[in-house]
Scaffold this motif. Structure first.
Motif, PDB file in Angstrom:
ATOM      1  N   THR A  80       0.815  -1.207   0.000  1.00  0.00           N
ATOM      2  CA  THR A  80       0.000   0.000   0.000  1.00  0.00           C
ATOM      3  C   THR A  80       0.852   1.262   0.000  1.00  0.00           C
ATOM      4  O   THR A  80       0.319   2.363   0.069  1.00  0.00           O
ATOM      5  CB  THR A  80      -0.924   0.016   1.227  1.00  0.00           C
ATOM      6  OG1 THR A  80      -0.122  -0.086   2.428  1.00  0.00           O
ATOM      7  CG2 THR A  80      -1.900  -1.147   1.185  1.00  0.00           C
ATOM      8  N   SER A  81       2.158   1.112  -0.075  1.00  0.00           N
ATOM      9  CA  SER A  81       3.051   2.266  -0.143  1.00  0.00           C
ATOM     10  C   SER A  81       4.431   1.794  -0.551  1.00  0.00           C
ATOM     11  O   SER A  81       4.738   0.599  -0.536  1.00  0.00           O
ATOM     12  CB  SER A  81       3.113   3.002   1.195  1.00  0.00           C
ATOM     13  OG  SER A  81       3.622   2.155   2.213  1.00  0.00           O
ATOM     14  N   LYS A 134      -2.722   8.890  -0.493  1.00  0.00           N
ATOM     15  CA  LYS A 134      -3.023   7.549   0.001  1.00  0.00           C
ATOM     16  C   LYS A 134      -3.010   6.532  -1.144  1.00  0.00           C
ATOM     17  O   LYS A 134      -3.441   5.390  -0.958  1.00  0.00           O
ATOM     18  CB  LYS A 134      -4.375   7.537   0.709  1.00  0.00           C
ATOM     19  CG  LYS A 134      -4.394   8.355   2.004  1.00  0.00           C
ATOM     20  CD  LYS A 134      -5.705   8.197   2.733  1.00  0.00           C
ATOM     21  CE  LYS A 134      -5.726   8.998   4.025  1.00  0.00           C
ATOM     22  NZ  LYS A 134      -4.707   8.541   4.986  1.00  0.00           N
ATOM     23  N   PRO A 181      -1.625   3.706  -3.670  1.00  0.00           N
ATOM     24  CA  PRO A 181      -0.788   2.557  -3.295  1.00  0.00           C
ATOM     25  C   PRO A 181       0.696   2.733  -3.601  1.00  0.00           C
ATOM     26  O   PRO A 181       1.524   1.983  -3.081  1.00  0.00           O
ATOM     27  CB  PRO A 181      -1.391   1.399  -4.101  1.00  0.00           C
ATOM     28  CG  PRO A 181      -2.201   2.044  -5.181  1.00  0.00           C
ATOM     29  CD  PRO A 181      -2.686   3.336  -4.616  1.00  0.00           C
TER      30      PRO A 181
END
Length: 232
Positions: A5-6, A158, A160
């Protein structure tokens, strides 16, 4: 399977080989310079130049470019060095900590290249056309040095592919955010795409007389402007 997610940032950008520090930022700049000289030499020879002349001119262009890039960075971020709590004059010399303004690097680098071509009796415009794709490839490689220094990121996101930034590198007013647009990555991708287009266009339309270099500047300005408006 866990989906990321990051994008995590490196925990550090310096490795020590005994007493010798290996800094990712400096190392990637050197790789970029090598790539630019190597590709530029191939292209210049194809234009009728002699092998090795690009490297000779680079002996002038690279130092001028580094100085120009650093001066531009300091002038456009003056308060970080000479404002309250700034890094001071010695901080301006610590290039390995990041901070090379591309426009200063291009301006003084071009001056250094012009001096070098005159000394080597090399025509400047064919030289500029030859090295243009390599220059922007070097920029694309160098942007990964920003990744290791946790700099050149944009607004909080936010998405990914948001880039994780450690608290000490977050700008004032954004301490509560953890992930930001990876501007360094957007620019790196754009640089490699532009390099491909330059090489393709040069072969397709037989560009010359400085037109490849002019196209490089125009495309990079456009890409940087779009990235800046969208994410910074």
């Amino acid at each position: 399977m866990n989906i990321a997610t990051s994008i995590p940032s490196p925990s550090h950008g310096v490795w020590h080989l005994g007493p010798v520090p290996l800094r990712a930022y400096a190392f990637l700049i050197l790789i970029g310079i090598y790539a630019a000289v190597y590709l530029g030499d191939k292209r210049f020879v194809a234009r009728g130049g002699k092998a090795g002349q690009v490297a000779e001119v680079a002996m002038w262009a690279v130092p001028f470019g580094v100085i120009g890039g650093r001066v531009y960075h300091v002038l456009t971020d003056w308060s970080a060095y000479f404002g309250p709590g700034g890094k001071g004059f010695l901080g301006t010399l610590k290039i390995w900590e990041g901070g090379l303004g591309i426009w200063g690097a291009i301006a003084l680098g071009a001056l250094g290249a012009f001096i070098g071509t005159q000394r080597e009796n090399v025509p400047f415009l064919p030289f500029a056309d030859s090295v243009a794709p390599g220059i922007i490839i070097a920029q694309g490689i160098g942007r990964w040095g920003n990744y290791f220094n946790q700099e050149l990121f944009g607004k909080p996101t936010k998405l990914p592919w948001g880039l994780e930034i450690a608290p000490q590198f977050r700008p004032a007013g954004y301490e509560q955010y953890t992930t930001f647009h990876p501007t360094f990555l957007y620019e790196s991708i754009a640089c490699f795409a532009i390099a491909y287009i330059l090489i393709w266009a040069d072969k397709k339309f037989l560009l010359g007389h400085g037109r490849v270099f002019a196209l490089y500047v125009a495309m990079y300005c456009s890409a940087r402007g779009q990235i800046g408006r969208a994410h910074v």
